[in-house]
Structures are given as structure tokens and as C-alpha cells.
Motif scaffolding. Structure first.
Motif, short mmCIF file in Angstrom:
data_model
loop_
_atom_site.label_atom_id
_atom_site.label_comp_id
_atom_site.label_asym_id
_atom_site.label_seq_id
_atom_site.Cartn_x
_atom_site.Cartn_y
_atom_site.Cartn_z
N UNK A 93 -15.62 -2.56 -13.18
CA UNK A 93 -13.94 -2.00 -13.23
C UNK A 93 -13.21 -3.35 -12.80
N UNK A 94 -12.14 -3.68 -12.51
CA UNK A 94 -11.53 -4.54 -12.03
C UNK A 94 -10.73 -3.89 -10.89
N UNK A 95 -10.26 -3.87 -9.58
CA UNK A 95 -9.37 -3.19 -9.08
C UNK A 95 -7.63 -2.82 -9.62
N UNK A 96 -7.37 -2.09 -8.85
CA UNK A 96 -5.91 -1.56 -9.33
C UNK A 96 -4.58 -2.09 -8.73
N UNK A 97 -3.30 -2.93 -9.03
CA UNK A 97 -2.44 -3.20 -9.09
C UNK A 97 -1.15 -2.95 -9.90
N UNK A 98 -0.38 -2.29 -8.73
CA UNK A 98 0.70 -1.40 -9.83
C UNK A 98 1.39 -2.53 -9.33
N UNK B 10 -6.07 6.59 -1.13
CA UNK B 10 -6.91 5.91 0.30
C UNK B 10 -7.46 4.76 -0.24
N UNK B 11 -6.62 4.46 -1.41
CA UNK B 11 -7.02 3.34 -2.24
C UNK B 11 -6.44 2.26 -1.99
N UNK B 12 -5.38 1.71 -1.42
CA UNK B 12 -4.43 1.16 -0.96
C UNK B 12 -5.05 0.49 0.20
N UNK B 13 -4.66 -0.75 -0.88
CA UNK B 13 -4.97 -1.87 1.10
C UNK B 13 -4.09 -2.35 0.98
N UNK B 14 -2.85 -3.20 0.28
CA UNK B 14 -2.15 -4.00 0.24
C UNK B 14 -0.94 -3.26 -0.33
N UNK B 15 0.69 -3.59 0.23
CA UNK B 15 1.87 -3.08 0.02
C UNK B 15 2.32 -4.38 -0.58
N UNK B 16 3.02 -5.21 -0.89
CA UNK B 16 3.95 -6.05 -1.09
C UNK B 16 5.20 -5.73 -1.10
N UNK B 17 6.35 -5.76 -0.54
CA UNK B 17 7.80 -5.15 -0.81
C UNK B 17 8.88 -7.13 -1.00
N UNK B 18 9.50 -6.93 -1.59
CA UNK B 18 10.01 -8.16 -1.65
C UNK B 18 11.28 -7.93 -1.11
N UNK C 111 -0.06 6.35 -8.82
CA UNK C 111 -0.59 5.16 -7.60
C UNK C 111 -2.01 5.22 -6.89
N UNK C 112 -2.58 6.79 -7.26
CA UNK C 112 -4.29 7.16 -6.36
C UNK C 112 -5.13 5.89 -6.28
N UNK C 113 -5.09 5.16 -7.85
CA UNK C 113 -6.46 3.94 -7.87
C UNK C 113 -5.41 2.21 -7.88
N UNK C 114 -4.63 2.56 -6.59
CA UNK C 114 -3.93 1.48 -6.72
C UNK C 114 -4.51 0.49 -5.53
N UNK C 115 -5.00 -0.12 -5.31
CA UNK C 115 -5.47 -0.89 -4.05
C UNK C 115 -4.54 -2.46 -3.96
N UNK C 116 -3.44 -2.07 -4.15
CA UNK C 116 -2.54 -2.84 -3.96
C UNK C 116 -1.25 -2.21 -5.40
N UNK C 117 -0.05 -2.63 -4.18
CA UNK C 117 1.31 -2.53 -4.28
C UNK C 117 2.24 -3.70 -4.38
N UNK C 118 3.04 -3.73 -5.87
CA UNK C 118 4.21 -4.53 -5.32
C UNK C 118 5.94 -3.67 -5.35
N UNK C 119 6.13 -3.50 -4.58
CA UNK C 119 7.48 -2.34 -4.50
C UNK C 119 8.96 -3.83 -4.91
N UNK C 120 10.12 -3.09 -5.04
CA UNK C 120 10.81 -3.65 -5.29
C UNK C 120 12.12 -2.73 -4.34
#
Length: 316
Positions: free
Chosen positions: A1-6, A71-79, A47-56
């Protein structure tokens, strides 16, 4: 299964159409949340399974209490390149990389002037009247010759001043550290805080929200404004005391307001602001243009790919 990005808070469903996500899809399963989620427990569930989150922007807050439960989060991207809603110290402690994108351009300044014109010429009321079969209900006022008071003369405030000067307005400004030289360079006049409210026909807010600016515009300031004056806020809702503004609008202490930002966003359906006829309400549209979305999401893609390659960029 690929990692999850939300992707969060994509209210208009445009995130995936605003950039080319094909390379990201090779490494991640992409999920998009269109509705805002404010409850922390629900956010953890989503968001529990998300490795990457893109926030507005700052729509969704990421305090330490939330980051510690992802615990899965590795990258948080904010605009944007700044986000006061993210606990950066906690992110570093937890090994979460936080990247950003460049911000919006003159869109906010353009909207500010547009809202001022709408207030001065009663555009929304006349539009409603025309749709209801009416004709010429109000008498407006011109911008030329009026005084615009800018609270803050940073990038956005300077751009608003430039546009206002083109309308031949008299522009004054205040900020905690504004000096006459910087004001002159922006073709504005530096004034005291109290004088700005007493003399301006329009007051426009352009300072960031922090401990020093929360509630900066309160009952005292609103009470000294002209009865014919308007206040415009395209910065952050809590800079203007909400209860004080509501009272000023209800008793006609000021002529009206134009608001693109609020204490709680989205604005609750039962918020009394929605019932007032002398306030122009917009749903935080200052940065919402096709050009900005292309930049936000295009650079979010770049951030994700750079992180995946081991060389993250635009770190906060």
C-alpha cells in the motif's frame, strides 16, 4: 500500500486541478478533505495514517497535542511561508518536517479597494434591489478626496496605499514602528493611533495577528470614528474586537464594515453578523484566485517531491 497524503480544507474542490500531482501519485495515495474539521479527535481519526499533510493557510491548527497524536506524519506542507497555527517547536521535536510555499500577491490589496468601493457605492444593496425589480435606492460617496487610514504598512498595506493613491485618496498610516521616512516612501502620512481613527473615512487593517494585535481595534477606537466612516478587515478577524464591532454596527456608531476574515471560520450560520445590513461579508477570499492556487498547490507538489528525494525545500 502506498503512503497516504491528505489535503485539508479544499472547500472548492480545486486542489487537484490546480497543479500536476501525477508524480506525487506515484508515491502516495491522495485523499482530499473538502469540509473543515475543527475537532481534534476527528482530525486524528481522519489523519492518523497520513505521512504527508497539505494544509490551507492557518485554517486548521496543528498544536503539539495534535501533532503528538499523528505518529505517521513526516511532512506538513502549509500554503504560505508563515503559519502561526503550527507549533513548529513541537514539529521539530517529533521529527516532522514543515515546508511552505510562497504567498499571495496583490490580490488582497485589490480586494480591499474593491470592498471599499462596494461600501461607498452601496453595490450589494443596489444589486439586490435590481434583482428584486427596483431602481436607485441609495446615494453613494466617492473615494477621491477621502482619507484612508491604514493600520499597518507592510507589504499588503503598501500595496493598498499605492492603489488608493491612484484613486486620489489621502492615505495615512500607523504601525508600532512606522517612521516618517518609510511612510513618505509609500506616499502616505504617518499619524498617531488615535488620530487615524478620528480622521479617517475608511480604516483598513493590515497587521498580522499576534499577542500585541489581538483586539487592537476595540470599542474605544470605534467610538472615535466618524459616523460616516467604514472599517475594512482583510487581515485576521480577532484584530478587531468582535463584540465591539457588532455593537458599533448595530447602533450606527460607524456607517458600516467590510469583513473578509472572522474569529471563527467558516463563519457560523447563526452568527449575528449575517443579519446586519450595513456589513459586507466575504468568505476569506483575499488570496483566493486561480493564480494563487496554482502557486500554492504547484509548490506544495514541489515540496512533497523534494522531501521524498531527501532534500526538503522552503522549510519553516
Amino acid at each position: 500500500m502506498p503512503a497516504r497524503l491528505t489535503i485539508l480544507d479544499d472547500h472548492q474542490g480545486v486542489a487537484l486541478d490546480s497543479a500536476d500531482w501525477s508524480a506525487v501519485r506515484d508515491a502516495y495515495e491522495i485523499a482530499v478533505l473538502h469540509d473543515h474539521v475543527s475537532d481534534e479527535d476527528e482530525l486524528v481519526e481522519q489523519l492518523a495514517d497520513s505521512e504527508v499533510i497539505v494544509a490551507m493557510r492557518e485554517r486548521t491548527a496543528f498544536p503539539a497535542s495534535l501533532l503528538e497524536r499523528l505518529p505517521a506524519l513526516r511532512l506538513l506542507v502549509t500554503t504560505g511561508l508563515h503559519n502561526a497555527a503550527i507549533d513548529l517547536d513541537a514539529a521539530r521535536r517529533l521529527g516532522i518536517t514543515v515546508s511552505g510555499t510562497t504567498g499571495s500577491g496583490r490580490e488582497v490589496a485589490e480586494l480591499t479597494i474593491g470592498m471599499m468601493i462596494a461600501l461607498a457605492r452601496n453595490i450589494t444593496a443596489e444589486d439586490r434591489g435590481m434583482h428584486d425589480g427596483g431602481w436607485q435606492h441609495t446615494i453613494g460617496t466617492r473615494l477621491e478626496g477621502k482619507t484612508l487610514g491604514l493600520i499597518g504598512l507592510g507589504k499588503q498595506g503598501t500595496w493598498v496605499a499605492e492603489l488608493a493613491n491612484a484613486f486620489r485618496m489621502h492615505v495615512v498610516a500607523w504601525s508600532p514602528h512606522l517612521d516618517a521616512g518609510r511612510a513618505e516612501a509609500a506616499s502616505v502620512t504617518a499619524v498617531g493611533f488615535a488620530e487615524l481613527f478620528e480622521t479617517s473615512d475608511f480604516v483598513s487593517v493590515h497587521v498580522p495577528l499576534n499577542d500585541g494585535t489581538r483586539g487592537l481595534v476595540g470599542a474605544e477606537e470605534l467610538a472615535t470614528m466618524k459616523e460616516t466612516a467604514f472599517i475594512v478587515n482583510t487581515s485576521r478577524g480577532p484584530i478587531v474586537d468582535g463584540e465591539a464591532l457588532m455593537m458599533a454596527l448595530m447602533v450606527d456608531t460607524i456607517a458600516g464594515a467590510a469583513l473578509d476574515v472572522f474569529d471563527v471560520e467558516p463563519l457560523p450560520l447563526k452568527d449575528p453578523l449575517r443579519s446586519l445590513s450595513n456589513v459586507l461579508l466575504l468568505p476569506h477570499l483575499g488570496y483566493v484566485t486561480r493564480e494563487v492556487y496554482a502557486e500554492f498547490y504547484g509548490q506544495a507538489v514541489e515540496d512533497v517531491l523534494a522531501f521524498a528525494a531527501g532534500a526538503p525545500v522552503r522549510l519553516l
